[in-house]
Design a protein around this motif. Structure first.
Motif, PDB file in Angstrom:
ATOM      1  N   LYS A 161       5.150  -1.693   3.757  1.00 39.80           N
ATOM      2  CA  LYS A 161       5.010  -0.524   2.907  1.00 39.80           C
ATOM      3  C   LYS A 161       5.055  -0.937   1.437  1.00 39.80           C
ATOM      4  O   LYS A 161       5.872  -1.767   1.047  1.00 39.80           O
ATOM      5  N   THR A 162       4.196  -0.341   0.617  1.00 39.96           N
ATOM      6  CA  THR A 162       4.109  -0.679  -0.808  1.00 39.96           C
ATOM      7  C   THR A 162       4.557   0.490  -1.665  1.00 39.96           C
ATOM      8  O   THR A 162       4.117   1.624  -1.464  1.00 39.96           O
ATOM      9  N   ILE A 163       5.448   0.208  -2.610  1.00 38.69           N
ATOM     10  CA  ILE A 163       5.922   1.210  -3.562  1.00 38.69           C
ATOM     11  C   ILE A 163       5.562   0.731  -4.965  1.00 38.69           C
ATOM     12  O   ILE A 163       5.946  -0.383  -5.364  1.00 38.69           O
ATOM     13  N   THR A 180      -1.611   1.155  -2.539  1.00 43.59           N
ATOM     14  CA  THR A 180      -0.305   1.750  -2.808  1.00 43.59           C
ATOM     15  C   THR A 180      -0.010   2.857  -1.804  1.00 43.59           C
ATOM     16  O   THR A 180      -0.788   3.798  -1.669  1.00 43.59           O
ATOM     17  N   ASP A 181       1.133   2.753  -1.120  1.00 42.05           N
ATOM     18  CA  ASP A 181       1.547   3.791  -0.177  1.00 42.05           C
ATOM     19  C   ASP A 181       2.318   4.908  -0.878  1.00 42.05           C
ATOM     20  O   ASP A 181       2.096   6.087  -0.605  1.00 42.05           O
ATOM     21  N   ILE A 182       3.254   4.535  -1.758  1.00 44.49           N
ATOM     22  CA  ILE A 182       4.086   5.506  -2.466  1.00 44.49           C
ATOM     23  C   ILE A 182       4.054   5.171  -3.949  1.00 44.49           C
ATOM     24  O   ILE A 182       4.292   4.017  -4.330  1.00 44.49           O
ATOM     25  N   ILE A 183       3.790   6.152  -4.781  1.00 43.33           N
ATOM     26  CA  ILE A 183       3.839   5.941  -6.226  1.00 43.33           C
ATOM     27  C   ILE A 183       5.018   6.726  -6.782  1.00 43.33           C
ATOM     28  O   ILE A 183       5.260   7.872  -6.387  1.00 43.33           O
ATOM     29  N   VAL A 184       5.779   6.098  -7.682  1.00 40.57           N
ATOM     30  CA  VAL A 184       7.001   6.719  -8.207  1.00 40.57           C
ATOM     31  C   VAL A 184       7.018   6.620  -9.733  1.00 40.57           C
ATOM     32  O   VAL A 184       7.675   5.749 -10.309  1.00 40.57           O
ATOM     33  N   PRO A 185       6.293   7.504 -10.427  1.00 42.50           N
ATOM     34  CA  PRO A 185       6.386   7.578 -11.889  1.00 42.50           C
ATOM     35  C   PRO A 185       7.474   8.562 -12.307  1.00 42.50           C
ATOM     36  O   PRO A 185       7.939   9.375 -11.492  1.00 42.50           O
ATOM     37  N   ASN A 186       7.870   8.502 -13.579  1.00 43.64           N
ATOM     38  CA  ASN A 186       8.639   9.623 -14.110  1.00 43.64           C
ATOM     39  C   ASN A 186       7.636  10.664 -14.626  1.00 43.64           C
ATOM     40  O   ASN A 186       6.417  10.454 -14.564  1.00 43.64           O
TER      41      ASN A 186
END
Length: 310
Positions: A161-163, A180-186
């Motif tokens: 899994k890629t974050i 990309t599996d999950i993207i986590v920006p603010n």
């Protein structure tokens, strides 16, 4: 089950100043004694957060041989991080960050990439076995994008899994997005990428659909003291923040969230909100302590305040 997390990213030597307020253009202000030299870098922070939350953690980063980062490597080892995949160069100095922290706890950061920006896809190719054995790989944008693409390509080939934490925010090439599996920006980074300002839950959904349309299946947007938003094809919502009355320094809050999150996520993301709640608790403790890496809590410290968690 203990997670096997690989973090690929930056190591920076942080040089920190505390100020009552930021200077205006042309203004000179005196400061209290500086905090001095500390460990930093988004990659290093996230690796430490994952390790302190109990994951088997390997850190892939490129460091200069000038010795500035030796104290950090010793710290990595003390946290149980596998340092065998660190890459060394005598052509560039270790990355450096210059941080100013205002009395309110807000900060400004100026980064010199150094060895971080010299990490190449060829460096990553030599570590394919390490990446392929992970459950999850986490990356940020303080190393070259083509290097992240190569790492995520290897991960995808092995079902890892890629974050992606798209920070500092810049336009993302299609080759990276599709891996990309999950993207986590603010919220600021999300708006810079999508062009959609975050103002309410509908604008958060509009941001999520921007990433869905690009091929990313899961989106988490951190919202500071407003909590964190999540969205997938069949669900969305906001996980409430932990109430904090004594914010001291927000420097490593986002990195703590991502590193802690990765250690609790189920492979099918079925426990996403539970994992986000755990990460929120970790971040809440981080912002109550001065500094970056020293402020990142362990699971034991989190549970001492919030009770035992799964």
């Amino acid at each position: 089950m203990t997670k096997n997390i690989v973090v690929i990213g930056s190591t920076n030597v942080d040089k920190v100043l505390n100020v009552e307020r930021y200077a205006q253009p042309g203004e000179t202000l005196s400061v209290d004694a500086p905090q001095g030299v500390k460990g930093g870098g988004k990659g290093a922070n996230q690796a430490i957060a994952a390790a302190r939350s109990g994951a088997q953690t390997t850190f892939i980063s490129k460091l200069g041989t000038e010795g500035n980062a030796d104290f950090m490597v010793e710290g990595f080892k003390e946290d149980g991080i596998n340092t065998d995949s660190l890459i060394w160069t005598d052509k560039y100095e270790t990355g450096q960050a210059y941080i100013t922290v205002e009395a309110s706890g807000q900060n400004t950061i100026y980064v010199y990439g150094g060895a971080n920006m010299a990490m190449t896809p060829a460096d990553v190719d030599q570590l394919g076995e390490v990446i392929g054995q992970a459950d999850t790989i986490i990356a940020q944008l303080e190393i070259p994008t083509d290097t992240i693409i190569e790492a995520f390509r290897i991960a995808r080939e092995h079902g890892v899994k890629t974050i992606l934490n798209p920070a500092p925010a810049k336009q993302l090439p299609e080759q990276l997005i599709v891996l990309t599996d999950i993207i986590v920006p603010n919220e600021t980074e999300a708006a810079l990428l999508s062009g959609i300002e975050v103002t309410d839950e509908q604008s958060l959904m509009d941001n999520a659909h921007y990433f869905f349309d690009k091929g990313i299946q899961s989106v988490i947007i951190t919202l500071g003291d407003k909590g964190s938003f999540y969205a997938s094809a069949d669900d969305h919502g906001i996980v409430k923040p932990q109430k904090v009355t004594n914010v001291v320094d927000t420097t490593a809050a986002g990195d703590t969230f991502i590193g802690a999150l990765s250690t609790r996520l189920a492979d099918d993301l079925s426990n996403l909100t539970t994992a986000m709640a755990y990460a929120s608790k970790a971040s809440a403790l981080t912002i109550q302590t001065q500094g970056a890496q020293n402020s990142i809590p362990t699971t034991a410290q989190i549970e001492a305040v919030y009770g035992e968690m799964n």
